[in-house]
Design an enzyme around this catalytic site. Structure first.
Site, PDB file in Angstrom:
ATOM      1  N   LYS A 175      34.381  55.091  39.092  1.00 39.17           N
ATOM      2  CA  LYS A 175      33.200  54.225  38.923  1.00 39.17           C
ATOM      3  C   LYS A 175      33.416  53.001  39.825  1.00 39.17           C
ATOM      4  O   LYS A 175      34.165  52.098  39.489  1.00 39.17           O
ATOM      5  CB  LYS A 175      33.081  53.791  37.459  1.00 39.17           C
ATOM      6  CG  LYS A 175      31.683  53.403  37.003  1.00 39.17           C
ATOM      7  CD  LYS A 175      31.001  52.308  37.770  1.00 39.17           C
ATOM      8  CE  LYS A 175      31.387  50.915  37.327  1.00 39.17           C
ATOM      9  NZ  LYS A 175      30.674  49.851  38.128  1.00 39.17           N
ATOM     10  N   GLU A 250      44.973  45.494  37.428  1.00 32.99           N
ATOM     11  CA  GLU A 250      45.241  44.511  38.487  1.00 32.99           C
ATOM     12  C   GLU A 250      44.129  43.480  38.400  1.00 32.99           C
ATOM     13  O   GLU A 250      42.978  43.791  38.705  1.00 32.99           O
ATOM     14  CB  GLU A 250      45.215  45.189  39.871  1.00 32.99           C
ATOM     15  CG  GLU A 250      46.337  46.164  40.112  1.00 32.99           C
ATOM     16  CD  GLU A 250      47.694  45.491  40.174  1.00 32.99           C
ATOM     17  OE1 GLU A 250      47.763  44.259  40.353  1.00 32.99           O
ATOM     18  OE2 GLU A 250      48.687  46.201  40.025  1.00 32.99           O
ATOM     19  N   CYS A 284      41.659  38.446  45.410  1.00 32.04           N
ATOM     20  CA  CYS A 284      42.513  38.100  44.274  1.00 32.04           C
ATOM     21  C   CYS A 284      43.712  37.277  44.749  1.00 32.04           C
ATOM     22  O   CYS A 284      44.335  36.586  43.952  1.00 32.04           O
ATOM     23  CB  CYS A 284      42.958  39.358  43.547  1.00 32.04           C
ATOM     24  SG  CYS A 284      43.617  40.581  44.648  1.00 32.04           S
ATOM     25  N   GLU A 385      39.887  30.896  38.093  1.00 34.88           N
ATOM     26  CA  GLU A 385      39.622  31.596  39.349  1.00 34.88           C
ATOM     27  C   GLU A 385      38.162  31.362  39.744  1.00 34.88           C
ATOM     28  O   GLU A 385      37.243  31.696  38.997  1.00 34.88           O
ATOM     29  CB  GLU A 385      39.881  33.092  39.150  1.00 34.88           C
ATOM     30  CG  GLU A 385      39.817  33.862  40.442  1.00 34.88           C
ATOM     31  CD  GLU A 385      40.142  35.330  40.252  1.00 34.88           C
ATOM     32  OE1 GLU A 385      39.647  35.924  39.277  1.00 34.88           O
ATOM     33  OE2 GLU A 385      40.887  35.884  41.078  1.00 34.88           O
TER      34      GLU A 385
HETATM   35  P1  NDP Z   1      34.638  42.703  37.227  1.00 31.27           P
HETATM   36  O1  NDP Z   1      35.753  42.678  36.268  1.00 31.27           O
HETATM   37  O2  NDP Z   1      33.354  42.126  36.820  1.00 31.27           O
HETATM   38  O3  NDP Z   1      34.298  44.199  37.680  1.00 31.27           O
HETATM   39  C1  NDP Z   1      35.247  45.112  38.127  1.00 31.27           C
HETATM   40  C2  NDP Z   1      34.777  46.517  37.846  1.00 31.27           C
HETATM   41  O4  NDP Z   1      34.701  46.709  36.433  1.00 31.27           O
HETATM   42  C3  NDP Z   1      33.377  46.822  38.377  1.00 31.27           C
HETATM   43  O5  NDP Z   1      33.301  48.160  38.763  1.00 31.27           O
HETATM   44  C4  NDP Z   1      32.514  46.557  37.157  1.00 31.27           C
HETATM   45  O6  NDP Z   1      31.257  47.172  37.223  1.00 31.27           O
HETATM   46  C5  NDP Z   1      33.389  47.141  36.074  1.00 31.27           C
HETATM   47  N1  NDP Z   1      33.094  46.669  34.727  1.00 31.27           N
HETATM   48  C6  NDP Z   1      32.487  45.523  34.348  1.00 31.27           C
HETATM   49  N2  NDP Z   1      32.400  45.454  33.008  1.00 31.27           N
HETATM   50  C7  NDP Z   1      32.957  46.588  32.516  1.00 31.27           C
HETATM   51  C8  NDP Z   1      33.161  47.113  31.206  1.00 31.27           C
HETATM   52  N3  NDP Z   1      32.772  46.454  30.112  1.00 31.27           N
HETATM   53  N4  NDP Z   1      33.781  48.306  31.076  1.00 31.27           N
HETATM   54  C9  NDP Z   1      34.190  48.994  32.164  1.00 31.27           C
HETATM   55  N5  NDP Z   1      34.006  48.564  33.435  1.00 31.27           N
HETATM   56  C10 NDP Z   1      33.404  47.367  33.609  1.00 31.27           C
HETATM   57  O7  NDP Z   1      35.217  42.032  38.537  1.00 31.27           O
HETATM   58  P2  NDP Z   1      34.476  41.817  39.910  1.00 31.27           P
HETATM   59  O8  NDP Z   1      33.836  43.047  40.375  1.00 31.27           O
HETATM   60  O9  NDP Z   1      33.627  40.615  39.770  1.00 31.27           O
HETATM   61  O10 NDP Z   1      35.737  41.555  40.894  1.00 31.27           O
HETATM   62  C11 NDP Z   1      36.300  40.327  41.020  1.00 31.27           C
HETATM   63  C12 NDP Z   1      37.566  40.199  40.201  1.00 31.27           C
HETATM   64  O11 NDP Z   1      38.508  41.206  40.561  1.00 31.27           O
HETATM   65  C13 NDP Z   1      38.271  38.897  40.451  1.00 31.27           C
HETATM   66  O12 NDP Z   1      38.643  38.312  39.237  1.00 31.27           O
HETATM   67  C14 NDP Z   1      39.517  39.277  41.259  1.00 31.27           C
HETATM   68  O13 NDP Z   1      40.586  38.431  41.150  1.00 31.27           O
HETATM   69  C15 NDP Z   1      39.802  40.633  40.752  1.00 31.27           C
HETATM   70  N6  NDP Z   1      40.553  41.413  41.731  1.00 31.27           N
HETATM   71  C16 NDP Z   1      41.894  41.641  41.491  1.00 31.27           C
HETATM   72  C17 NDP Z   1      42.682  42.316  42.384  1.00 31.27           C
HETATM   73  C18 NDP Z   1      44.128  42.579  42.073  1.00 31.27           C
HETATM   74  O14 NDP Z   1      44.691  43.520  42.615  1.00 31.27           O
HETATM   75  N7  NDP Z   1      44.774  41.811  41.232  1.00 31.27           N
HETATM   76  C19 NDP Z   1      42.124  42.836  43.649  1.00 31.27           C
HETATM   77  C20 NDP Z   1      40.715  42.553  43.817  1.00 31.27           C
HETATM   78  C21 NDP Z   1      39.972  41.859  42.870  1.00 31.27           C
HETATM   79  P3  NDP Z   1      30.012  46.332  37.824  1.00 31.27           P
HETATM   80  O15 NDP Z   1      30.285  46.198  39.268  1.00 31.27           O
HETATM   81  O16 NDP Z   1      28.843  47.141  37.510  1.00 31.27           O
HETATM   82  O17 NDP Z   1      30.008  44.995  37.124  1.00 31.27           O
END
Ligand code: NDP
Length: 496
Positions: A175, A250, A284, A385
């Site tokens: 997903k 992550e 991140c 963040e």
């Molecule tokens: P989100 O947590 O909002 O979303 C990440 C993924 O989870 C998306 O596919 C999202 O879908 C999905 N999602 C959202 N809600 C749910 C749920 N309730 N159940 C299951 N899946 C869900 O993060 P962002 O997309 O906004 O990404 C940014 C974040 O990711 C930042 O905090 C960043 O630091 C972190 N990040 C961390 C990395 C690491 O390796 N540590 C690397 C890259 C980013 P949808 O898109 O539809 O909302």
């Protein structure tokens, strides 16, 4: 333009069972719709999981060198399509072209690196305390894995999960983020073109609360690998705990660069620019705290502001662009809200602090690279963040205070220190609390052959990339084989 037939289930492109769709738009010009994508729910997830489950037994039995050879083929196809993928990423996610190429290159590197694991040891033979007993431990796949990924590295992050999982013999349901479904479709089509057998990798596009949550809950998915925000990660990890599923998270970061009084200031300024403003701060590993010794702070700040003002903001497709838009309007508004938060807490702006509204940037989600001064460690802008092109300077007196402040957040992904003194550098390496430490380098710039991940609220102890990339997607199976003559039972611990 896609019409919503974007789920890939059992080797077929299909629409969502319910027929719903959602649009993906260009963050550099939000009036431009790029395509319509299937808005999946638990019915689509159930079909995808069933396909992955059915494909698993044969894939598990496929020899690992053959699985590796397929990854080599995927790596070569990625090389061929690198430019097309990069252009598409610029349009859908907004990062500038040179960075988009880097994103795809990470996938190419991971494909070739993981391909080699098909012929590397995947276990060990150990001595037995009993005679004529053969003991070994080897990795085995975990079954169907569910991948949930963010938009900021729309090719690198998914492939960092998918390629180790496939090499290990697992099958996949993915997903992707709702902001980058187009990149997911391109990647899945490439895997199909490379000859990945039916059902091995399945794609469900859609929203997190619908398709993502359904994937976490789905019976038959043994393991979830999630990259995203800490709040969603904690929720998913909690559900997986209740369901007794394996989960690798992550999550976010609040990374810092320390600049000591003996540092090469020009080198440090270049590193801070790259870490704070690269990918418009949406990494991140972005450095949103600059911890600077008071003896050089005035000079450092002057040089940093001067170089920041030279950065060229433009749509990523413009070859001269250095910083592109942020991913969407919601994110733009969230970033902007932190300006008032910082100012109300007593921080002052050295530059930036506004969305950019001059044409043609007014069509998209552009935010001025922003530097706060007089940031103190307890402020929200120093703890939360922001995930945008916003950083702030905290002034300190020497190494001890710098390390204490660098460690003083709930996150622990990437910390960096600039110094010309080896002893100070080695102390920082020992004492900085993060999964990744850089000395005289910016906080972003991970290479795929080293472990990637963090401590504290950045994750739950797993690492991606490196030789330990196999850990989250495999179980260990121990074997004891008796080849002794005679009918004697020799009990461990008792008869020896
Ligand atoms: P989100 O947590 O909002 O979303 C990440 C993924 O989870 C998306 O596919 C999202 O879908 C999905 N999602 C959202 N809600 C749910 C749920 N309730 N159940 C299951 N899946 C869900 O993060 P962002 O997309 O906004 O990404 C940014 C974040 O990711 C930042 O905090 C960043 O630091 C972190 N990040 C961390 C990395 C690491 O390796 N540590 C690397 C890259 C980013 P949808 O898109 O539809 O909302």
């Amino acid at each position: 333009m896609t019409d919503g037939t974007t789920n890939f289930i059992n080797g077929e492109w299909v629409a969502a069972v319910g027929g719903a769709v959602f649009a993906s738009t260009n963050p550099a010009n939000t009036s431009q719709t790029l395509g319509l994508y299937a808005r999946s729910d638990q019915r689509d997830v159930a079909l995808a999981v069933a396909a992955a489950k059915a494909a698993y037994p044969a894939w598990r039995k496929t020899p690992a060198p053959a699985r590796g050879a397929l990854l080599t083929k995927i790596g070569r196809l990625l090389e061929e399509r690198k430019e097309a993928f990069s252009q598409a990423m610029v349009n859908e996610m907004g990062k500038v072209l040179v960075e988009a190429r880097g994103d795809v290159q990470e996938a190419i590197d991971m494909a070739h690196y993981m391909a080699a694991f098909g012929r590397l040891p995947s276990g060990s033979v150990v001595p037995s305390e009993r005679p004529d007993i053969y003991c070994s431990a080897r990795r085995v796949p975990v079954g169907v894995v569910g991948l949930i990924t963010p938009w900021n590295f729309p090719i690198a992050v998914p492939t960092w999960k998918m390629f180790p999982a496939l090499l290990a013999g697992n099958t996949v349901v993915w997903k992707p983020a709702e902001d980058t479904p187009g990149m997911a479709v391109l990647l899945i089509q490439l895997l199909a073109d490379a000859g990945v057998p039916t059902g091995i990798v399945n794609l469900v596009t859609g929203y997190g609360e619908e398709a993502g949550a359904a994937l976490v809950e789905a019976e038959g998915v043994s393991t979830i690998s999630f990259t995203g925000s800490t709040s969603v990660g904690k929720h998913i990890a909690g559900r997986c705990g209740q369901l007794m599923k394996r989960v690798s998270c992550e999550l976010g970061g609040k990374n810092a660069i320390v600049v000591l009084d003996d540092a090469d200031i020009e080198l440090a300024v270049k590193g801070c620019l790259w870490s704070a403003f690269g990918t418009a701060g949406q990494r991140c590993t972005a450095a949103s705290r600059l911890i600077v010794d008071k003896r050089i702070k005035a000079h450092f700040a002057e040089r940093l502001v001067a170089e920041t003002l030279k950065l060229r903001m433009a749509p990523g497709a413009d070859p001269t662009a250095q910083i592109g838009p942020v991913v969407n309007r919601t994110q733009l508004e969230r970033i902007h809200s932190y300006i008032a938060i910082g100012q109300n807490e007593g921080a002052t702006l050295l530059t930036g602090g506004t969305p950019l509204t001059d044409a043609p940037l007014d069509k998209g989600c552009f935010y001025a690279p922003t530097i706060f001064d007089s940031m103190t460690p307890g402020m929200r802008i120093a703890q939360e963040e922001i995930f945008g092109p916003v950083t702030g300077i905290i002034t300190v007196d020497g190494l001890d205070e710098a390390i204490a402040i660098a460690n003083g957040t709930d996150y622990g992904l990437s910390l960096s220190l600039y110094t010309a003194n080896l002893r100070r550098g080695m102390r920082a390496l020992d004492e900085l609390e993060s999964g990744i430490v850089y000395i005289n380098l910016p906080t972003s710039g991970a290479e795929i052959q080293l472990p990637f991940g963090g401590v504290k609220n950045t994750g739950n102890g797993h690492r991606e990339a490196g030789w330990m990339a196999m850990d989250w997607c495999t179980e260990w199976k121990a074997a004891y084989i008796n080849y002794a003559e005679g009918s004697e039972l020799v009990r461990a611990q008792i008869d020896v």
